[in-house]
Design an enzyme around this catalytic site. Sequence first.
Site, PDB file in Angstrom:
ATOM      1  CE  LYS A  71      -4.321  -1.677   2.010  1.00  0.00           C
ATOM      2  NZ  LYS A  71      -5.347  -1.449   3.006  1.00  0.00           N
ATOM      3  CG  ASP A 107      -8.711   0.620   3.497  1.00  0.00           C
ATOM      4  OD1 ASP A 107      -9.507  -0.162   2.960  1.00  0.00           O
ATOM      5  OD2 ASP A 107      -7.483   0.414   3.538  1.00  0.00           O
TER       6      ASP A 107
HETATM    7  N1  LIG Z   1     -12.925  -5.188   7.024  1.00  0.00           N
HETATM    8  C1  LIG Z   1     -12.040  -4.581   6.279  1.00  0.00           C
HETATM    9  O1  LIG Z   1     -12.351  -3.985   5.247  1.00  0.00           O
HETATM   10  C2  LIG Z   1     -10.606  -4.580   6.702  1.00  0.00           C
HETATM   11  C3  LIG Z   1      -9.709  -3.677   6.127  1.00  0.00           C
HETATM   12  C4  LIG Z   1      -8.378  -3.696   6.556  1.00  0.00           C
HETATM   13  C5  LIG Z   1      -7.972  -4.613   7.510  1.00  0.00           C
HETATM   14  N2  LIG Z   1      -8.883  -5.468   8.047  1.00  0.00           N
HETATM   15  C6  LIG Z   1      -8.475  -6.401   9.105  1.00  0.00           C
HETATM   16  O2  LIG Z   1      -7.899  -5.657  10.155  1.00  0.00           O
HETATM   17  C7  LIG Z   1      -6.839  -6.396  10.759  1.00  0.00           C
HETATM   18  C8  LIG Z   1      -5.577  -5.558  10.803  1.00  0.00           C
HETATM   19  O3  LIG Z   1      -5.138  -5.301   9.496  1.00  0.00           O
HETATM   20  P1  LIG Z   1      -3.936  -4.279   9.191  1.00  0.00           P
HETATM   21  O4  LIG Z   1      -3.932  -4.067   7.726  1.00  0.00           O
HETATM   22  O5  LIG Z   1      -3.993  -3.109  10.080  1.00  0.00           O
HETATM   23  O6  LIG Z   1      -2.665  -5.157   9.603  1.00  0.00           O
HETATM   24  P2  LIG Z   1      -1.252  -4.626  10.133  1.00  0.00           P
HETATM   25  O7  LIG Z   1      -0.889  -3.334   9.485  1.00  0.00           O
HETATM   26  O8  LIG Z   1      -0.335  -5.790  10.013  1.00  0.00           O
HETATM   27  O9  LIG Z   1      -1.504  -4.324  11.708  1.00  0.00           O
HETATM   28  C9  LIG Z   1      -1.856  -5.358  12.587  1.00  0.00           C
HETATM   29  C10 LIG Z   1      -2.254  -4.798  13.936  1.00  0.00           C
HETATM   30  O10 LIG Z   1      -2.708  -5.855  14.765  1.00  0.00           O
HETATM   31  C11 LIG Z   1      -1.848  -5.990  15.898  1.00  0.00           C
HETATM   32  N3  LIG Z   1      -1.633  -7.411  16.168  1.00  0.00           N
HETATM   33  C12 LIG Z   1      -1.291  -8.373  15.279  1.00  0.00           C
HETATM   34  N4  LIG Z   1      -1.207  -9.562  15.893  1.00  0.00           N
HETATM   35  C13 LIG Z   1      -1.489  -9.360  17.202  1.00  0.00           C
HETATM   36  C14 LIG Z   1      -1.551 -10.182  18.356  1.00  0.00           C
HETATM   37  N5  LIG Z   1      -1.304 -11.504  18.278  1.00  0.00           N
HETATM   38  N6  LIG Z   1      -1.874  -9.639  19.546  1.00  0.00           N
HETATM   39  C15 LIG Z   1      -2.115  -8.305  19.645  1.00  0.00           C
HETATM   40  N7  LIG Z   1      -2.075  -7.460  18.587  1.00  0.00           N
HETATM   41  C16 LIG Z   1      -1.759  -7.974  17.378  1.00  0.00           C
HETATM   42  C17 LIG Z   1      -0.554  -5.305  15.504  1.00  0.00           C
HETATM   43  O11 LIG Z   1       0.128  -4.906  16.677  1.00  0.00           O
HETATM   44  P3  LIG Z   1       1.705  -4.598  16.642  1.00  0.00           P
HETATM   45  O12 LIG Z   1       1.850  -3.154  16.244  1.00  0.00           O
HETATM   46  O13 LIG Z   1       2.130  -4.848  18.038  1.00  0.00           O
HETATM   47  O14 LIG Z   1       2.332  -5.538  15.659  1.00  0.00           O
HETATM   48  C18 LIG Z   1      -1.112  -4.126  14.680  1.00  0.00           C
HETATM   49  O15 LIG Z   1      -1.636  -3.137  15.524  1.00  0.00           O
HETATM   50  C19 LIG Z   1      -6.726  -7.677   9.950  1.00  0.00           C
HETATM   51  O16 LIG Z   1      -7.457  -8.692  10.607  1.00  0.00           O
HETATM   52  C20 LIG Z   1      -7.379  -7.343   8.634  1.00  0.00           C
HETATM   53  O17 LIG Z   1      -7.942  -8.480   8.005  1.00  0.00           O
HETATM   54  C21 LIG Z   1     -10.190  -5.475   7.673  1.00  0.00           C
END
Ligand SMILES: NC(=O)c1ccc[n+]([C@@H]2O[C@H](COP(=O)([O-])OP(=O)(O)OC[C@H]3O[C@@H](n4cnc5c(N)ncnc54)[C@H](OP(=O)(O)O)[C@@H]3O)[C@@H](O)[C@H]2O)c1
Length: 278
Positions: A71, A107
Amino acid sequence: MEIKGSTKIAIVIGHPIKHSMSPIMHNRAFRHLGMDCSYIALDIKPEGIEHFIKGLRYTNILGVNVTIPHKTAVIPYLDELSEEAKVLKAVNTIKISEEKLTGYNTDVYGFEKCLEGLDVANASALLIGAGGAGKAVAYTLCKLNVKRLFITNRTEERAKQLIHFLTNLFGIDITFIPFDKLETLETMNILVNATPLGMEGIGEELNIPPSLIGKETVAIDLVYNPPKTEFLKIAESLGARTLNGIKMLVYQGAESFRIWTGIAPPVEVMEEAIKEYL
Ligand SMILES: NC(=O)c1ccc[n+]([C@@H]2O[C@H](COP(=O)([O-])OP(=O)(O)OC[C@H]3O[C@@H](n4cnc5c(N)ncnc54)[C@H](OP(=O)(O)O)[C@@H]3O)[C@@H](O)[C@H]2O)c1
């Protein structure tokens, strides 16, 4: 859907990409509207991004969606950015027109649709997670003048960077709260899970102190598989209104569709396709 010489192709790029839901909803939309278009998922390794994006302008590709981990990496190769893509330094949609590439971030629009009808300006909100999705969520809440915003994240430094970014942009007071201090907060109006906790295959659930959840709470989980996570089940049992990640997913995709085609997206049809698939 028959692919012919005249068929225009839209693409989602990521690495990995095979779990993407985007082909499901866009192909259903094209079929519903009888459009000679098709949507595919393409796995591109980070080292291939520059060549891929640079070549796009010379193609008749309808449009591109961009997901993790590309991205931000695509930005140097685009000609223009929408305001939100520029501020968030994240592009999830590319429009190709007359050899010009424009990057958008839909988003924010997708999450804004999740907040429709809520009195955000009088709400206290807790965001769990400070990754890419968390940033779009926090930006949207601040844009809508949320009254009070708390952010918690496993990595404290990442949450603090996000808070610094938002404070500079909006000049509002945002509080970092460690996960083990969450019970010190009052009942929230808006709770958002922007981590993968609770997602199928992760094997870990999100556990929020029950005192943060009440009848006045709207609990939003960006996770959409499973459609009802443990977090949403608990929130529902405590009287909260709940919303899963399907709405955000569908509306960010619907907005990409509108950007590429100029046609009103068949949102219900797209949502139905996702629900059927899940
Ligand atoms: N519905 C939708 O349209 C949509 C859109 C985008 C994303 N999502 C969902 O949102 C989630 C996050 O996506 P993202 O793009 O933000 O991913 P990302 O940039 O990789 O960020 C992941 C986030 O989750 C935290 N995290 C990951 N594993 C964890 C664990 N085991 N325990 C506690 N915290 C944890 C990370 O914390 P750290 O900073 O400590 O690593 C970070 O804050 C995903 O499940 C994705 O599928 C949904």
